[in-house]
Enzyme design. Structure first.
Site, PDB file in Angstrom:
ATOM      1  N   LEU A 127      29.871  61.876   4.259  1.00  0.00           N
ATOM      2  CA  LEU A 127      30.399  60.801   3.225  1.00  0.00           C
ATOM      3  C   LEU A 127      29.262  60.682   2.248  1.00  0.00           C
ATOM      4  O   LEU A 127      28.190  60.965   2.628  1.00  0.00           O
ATOM      5  CB  LEU A 127      30.421  59.456   3.926  1.00  0.00           C
ATOM      6  N   ASP A 128      29.820  60.430   0.935  1.00  0.00           N
ATOM      7  CA  ASP A 128      28.652  60.441  -0.119  1.00  0.00           C
ATOM      8  C   ASP A 128      27.611  59.397   0.266  1.00  0.00           C
ATOM      9  O   ASP A 128      27.786  58.342   0.879  1.00  0.00           O
ATOM     10  CB  ASP A 128      29.317  59.999  -1.335  1.00  0.00           C
TER      11      ASP A 128
END
Length: 320
Positions: A127-128
């Site tokens: 995930l960012d």
């Protein structure tokens, strides 16, 4: 190649074994052909197998000192599910999933520090840093390989909550726009939308459903059919509706106003904790996939973080 690297992408493997190497360097030597797998050139997403021979050019790397390693804080994260094979957590925004590119440590390093008894902990996907929500970690090498296969073969179904600027048209339900990943002059990873017939683009598909309209914003459910870097962020921005708080692809003036507590579109910022909204409104809220051993269907849901709920409540009040 031993069992420890089997099943991993080439880029992930090199980032792990080349301790101290910036991710920009890893991707540069792969693109230039300096990394060889079984004497041939390989792409960043090449899957490694047992017995593969991986060769890299001589590199001068800064080793992490014992003091730096000891500085990684032990941290647990909210657990949504855990068994002998896998761990599913609710990652907060603002925390990278792993160290690198100027980030000393991330979720995985903190978890390893908090669980010294765990012999194996590896990220299944990413995930960012700015994105919150569901993140899957494997606790066994065999589970990692199967779970990564589930994601690659689209057996894993992910849905994100995203708040965007403007009124998203209810008729716009599919975004089928190719994406191209590149590095800026400063070595920062970015993505742009390109025409479908462009040689440099990879087809990317997102499904969009409007959950609620506000005066100047729309709350969306976005389900990704492909898992490209920054896919949702670039897809939504390319349609003229960037995500609130997105520092890379969003509206700088609006983000700045929200972060300093300035009223926007009639929103009473005083109703928010601290009177500010200082993150990107993108949250991995739903994930379904088969269990890596039993193949039983697993479904995970992560509620919206409190700051996102508070902003939605303020927007709802502004609707009148």
């Amino acid at each position: 190649m031993d069992e420890g690297g089997a099943g991993q992408r080439l880029d992930n493997y090199l980032i792990k074994v080349l301790k101290g190497a910036p991710k920009t360097l890893v991707y540069r030597i792969i693109r230039s052909g300096e990394v060889r797998v079984n004497k041939g050139r390989a792409a960043a997403d090449t899957r490694l197998a047992m017995g593969d021979e991986v060769r890299v050019p001589p590199l001068r790397l800064a080793e992490r000192s014992p003091e730096e390693a000891a500085a990684v804080p032990a941290r647990e994260f909210p657990v949504l599910f855990e068994d002998d094979c896998m761990l599913v957590i609710n990652k907060p925004a603002g925390v990278a999933v792993h160290g690198g590119s100027g980030v000393s440590f991330g979720v995985i390093e903190q978890l390893r520090r908090a669980r010294p008894e765990s012999r194996f902990l590896e990220l299944v996907h990413r995930l960012d840093k700015e994105t919150s929500g569901i993140l899957v970690i494997a606790k066994k090498r065999s589970a990692l390989t199967v779970l990564q296969d589930h994601f690659r073969e689209r057996k894993a179904h992910k849905t994100y909550a995203a708040l965007v600027i403007g009124q998203w048209p209810g008729s716009k339900k599919v975004i089928d726009v190719a994406l191209h990943k590149y590095l800026t002059a400063e070595g920062e990873r970015r993505v742009r939308a390109v025409r479908g017939d462009s040689d440099e683009g990879r087809r990317s598909i997102s499904l969009v459903k409007v959950m609620q309209h506000f005066k100047a914003f729309s709350l969306l459910d976005v389900t990704i059919k492909t898992g490209r870097t920054h896919q949702i962020r670039v897809h939504l921005a390319s349609e003229g509706h960037p995500i609130v708080g997105d520092e890379k692809y969003g509206d700088f003036n609006l983000n700045h106003a929200l972060a300093r507590g300035t009223a926007v579109a009639g929103v009473r910022m005083g109703d928010l904790p601290g009177g500010r909204f200082e993150r990107m409104f993108l949250h991995a809220r739903y994930l379904s996939l088969p269990h890596p051993v039993s193949e039983a269907s697993l479904v995970f849901e992560a509620p919206l973080p409190s700051e996102c709920q508070s902003l939605l409540a303020a927007l709802d009040a502004a609707n009148g």
